[in-house]
Design a protein around this motif. Structure first.
Motif, PDB file in Angstrom:
ATOM      1  N   TYR A 129       0.789  -1.228   0.000  1.00 53.18           N
ATOM      2  CA  TYR A 129       0.000   0.000   0.000  1.00 53.18           C
ATOM      3  C   TYR A 129       0.824   1.282   0.000  1.00 53.18           C
ATOM      4  N   GLY A 130       2.154   1.143   0.043  1.00 52.36           N
ATOM      5  CA  GLY A 130       2.993   2.335   0.112  1.00 52.36           C
ATOM      6  C   GLY A 130       2.953   2.928   1.516  1.00 52.36           C
ATOM      7  N   GLU A 131       3.305   4.190   1.621  1.00 51.32           N
ATOM      8  CA  GLU A 131       3.384   4.836   2.928  1.00 51.32           C
ATOM      9  C   GLU A 131       2.041   4.817   3.663  1.00 51.32           C
ATOM     10  N   SER A 132       0.940   4.878   2.937  1.00 53.82           N
ATOM     11  CA  SER A 132      -0.379   4.870   3.584  1.00 53.82           C
ATOM     12  C   SER A 132      -0.637   3.565   4.334  1.00 53.82           C
ATOM     13  N   GLY A 133       0.042   2.490   3.957  1.00 55.57           N
ATOM     14  CA  GLY A 133      -0.104   1.220   4.643  1.00 55.57           C
ATOM     15  C   GLY A 133       0.489   1.219   6.040  1.00 55.57           C
ATOM     16  N   LEU A 134       1.307   2.220   6.340  1.00 56.61           N
ATOM     17  CA  LEU A 134       1.930   2.293   7.657  1.00 56.61           C
ATOM     18  C   LEU A 134       1.105   3.093   8.651  1.00 56.61           C
ATOM     19  N   HIS A 135       0.058   3.727   8.193  1.00 58.36           N
ATOM     20  CA  HIS A 135      -0.838   4.488   9.082  1.00 58.36           C
ATOM     21  C   HIS A 135      -1.840   3.532   9.714  1.00 58.36           C
ATOM     22  N   GLY A 136      -2.016   3.610  11.003  1.00 59.54           N
ATOM     23  CA  GLY A 136      -3.065   2.856  11.697  1.00 59.54           C
ATOM     24  C   GLY A 136      -3.149   1.407  11.310  1.00 59.54           C
ATOM     25  N   THR A 137      -2.098   0.651  11.536  1.00 57.08           N
ATOM     26  CA  THR A 137      -2.090  -0.752  11.111  1.00 57.08           C
ATOM     27  C   THR A 137      -3.066  -1.615  11.901  1.00 57.08           C
ATOM     28  N   ARG A 138      -3.605  -1.107  12.981  1.00 52.50           N
ATOM     29  CA  ARG A 138      -4.557  -1.917  13.758  1.00 52.50           C
ATOM     30  C   ARG A 138      -5.927  -1.974  13.104  1.00 52.50           C
ATOM     31  N   SER A 139      -6.271  -0.973  12.332  1.00 52.18           N
ATOM     32  CA  SER A 139      -7.591  -0.988  11.701  1.00 52.18           C
ATOM     33  C   SER A 139      -7.478  -0.469  10.273  1.00 52.18           C
ATOM     34  N   TYR A 140      -7.256  -1.389   9.367  1.00 53.29           N
ATOM     35  CA  TYR A 140      -7.137  -1.029   7.961  1.00 53.29           C
ATOM     36  C   TYR A 140      -8.525  -0.893   7.363  1.00 53.29           C
ATOM     37  N   HIS A 141      -8.745   0.159   6.599  1.00 52.65           N
ATOM     38  CA  HIS A 141     -10.036   0.377   5.956  1.00 52.65           C
ATOM     39  C   HIS A 141      -9.902   0.049   4.474  1.00 52.65           C
ATOM     40  N   TYR A 142     -10.735  -0.877   4.025  1.00 46.67           N
ATOM     41  CA  TYR A 142     -10.698  -1.303   2.636  1.00 46.67           C
ATOM     42  C   TYR A 142     -11.356  -0.266   1.737  1.00 46.67           C
ATOM     43  N   THR A 143     -10.831  -0.128   0.517  1.00 45.40           N
ATOM     44  CA  THR A 143     -11.444   0.754  -0.464  1.00 45.40           C
ATOM     45  C   THR A 143     -12.684   0.076  -1.018  1.00 45.40           C
ATOM     46  N   VAL A 144     -13.511   0.830  -1.707  1.00 47.66           N
ATOM     47  CA  VAL A 144     -14.724   0.274  -2.321  1.00 47.66           C
ATOM     48  C   VAL A 144     -14.337  -0.824  -3.310  1.00 47.66           C
ATOM     49  N   ALA A 145     -13.290  -0.594  -4.076  1.00 53.49           N
ATOM     50  CA  ALA A 145     -12.848  -1.591  -5.062  1.00 53.49           C
ATOM     51  C   ALA A 145     -12.419  -2.886  -4.375  1.00 53.49           C
ATOM     52  N   GLU A 146     -11.689  -2.779  -3.249  1.00 51.44           N
ATOM     53  CA  GLU A 146     -11.261  -3.970  -2.520  1.00 51.44           C
ATOM     54  C   GLU A 146     -12.444  -4.719  -1.939  1.00 51.44           C
ATOM     55  N   LYS A 147     -13.402  -3.983  -1.392  1.00 44.75           N
ATOM     56  CA  LYS A 147     -14.602  -4.620  -0.841  1.00 44.75           C
ATOM     57  C   LYS A 147     -15.378  -5.343  -1.934  1.00 44.75           C
ATOM     58  N   THR A 148     -15.525  -4.697  -3.076  1.00 44.88           N
ATOM     59  CA  THR A 148     -16.248  -5.296  -4.198  1.00 44.88           C
ATOM     60  C   THR A 148     -15.578  -6.590  -4.637  1.00 44.88           C
ATOM     61  N   LYS A 149     -14.256  -6.565  -4.745  1.00 40.62           N
ATOM     62  CA  LYS A 149     -13.521  -7.760  -5.158  1.00 40.62           C
ATOM     63  C   LYS A 149     -13.715  -8.894  -4.154  1.00 40.62           C
ATOM     64  N   ILE A 150     -13.670  -8.589  -2.872  1.00 41.51           N
ATOM     65  CA  ILE A 150     -13.848  -9.597  -1.829  1.00 41.51           C
ATOM     66  C   ILE A 150     -15.234 -10.224  -1.925  1.00 41.51           C
ATOM     67  N   VAL A 151     -16.262  -9.394  -2.099  1.00 41.26           N
ATOM     68  CA  VAL A 151     -17.638  -9.896  -2.196  1.00 41.26           C
ATOM     69  C   VAL A 151     -17.792 -10.758  -3.449  1.00 41.26           C
ATOM     70  N   GLU A 152     -17.239 -10.309  -4.574  1.00 42.45           N
ATOM     71  CA  GLU A 152     -17.336 -11.095  -5.811  1.00 42.45           C
ATOM     72  C   GLU A 152     -16.666 -12.456  -5.653  1.00 42.45           C
ATOM     73  N   GLU A 153     -15.489 -12.477  -5.029  1.00 39.66           N
ATOM     74  CA  GLU A 153     -14.797 -13.753  -4.803  1.00 39.66           C
ATOM     75  C   GLU A 153     -15.621 -14.667  -3.900  1.00 39.66           C
ATOM     76  N   PHE A 154     -16.247 -14.104  -2.884  1.00 39.79           N
ATOM     77  CA  PHE A 154     -17.086 -14.894  -1.981  1.00 39.79           C
ATOM     78  C   PHE A 154     -18.259 -15.501  -2.743  1.00 39.79           C
ATOM     79  N   ILE A 155     -18.912 -14.695  -3.573  1.00 41.97           N
ATOM     80  CA  ILE A 155     -20.072 -15.178  -4.330  1.00 41.97           C
ATOM     81  C   ILE A 155     -19.668 -16.310  -5.264  1.00 41.97           C
TER      82      ILE A 155
END
Length: 100
Positions: free
Chosen positions: A47-73
């Protein structure tokens, strides 16, 4: 006891790894668990430098959430289809055996 490491510390540690310093040496010097350092390094790679912010609670982007749901389906559909195929096969065997 857990010690919070700010973004500057995390970035410095990751930079040292990228410049070739072994994680083992950083663990010994800094007293930070190797898994924590690896986690920062892998998040930085992904994720680059943004991946080092708040590693305890990562917030997924809409695109990542969509991909996860599609894979689940898709996986759920394939699983249901597999069960259906097995049930049909068993039913055909039972019906075939009854006619023999």
């Amino acid at each position: 006891m857990y010690r919070h490491h700010n973004i500057e510390e995390r970035l410095t540690i990751v930079s040292r790894i990228l410049s070739g310093e072994p994680i083992k040496a950083l663990v010994r010097e800094l007293g930070i668990h190797k898994d924590m350092i690896r986690q920062w390094y892998f998040r930085y790679q992904k994720y680059g430098e943004s991946g080092l912010h708040g590693t305890r609670s990562y917030h997924y982007t809409v695109a990542e959430k969509t991909k996860i749901v599609e894979e689940f389906i898709v996986k759920a559909y394939l699983c249901m289809r597999s069960v259906s195929d097995m049930t049909s096969t068993l039913h055909r065997k039972d019906v075939g055996e009854g006619n023999a």
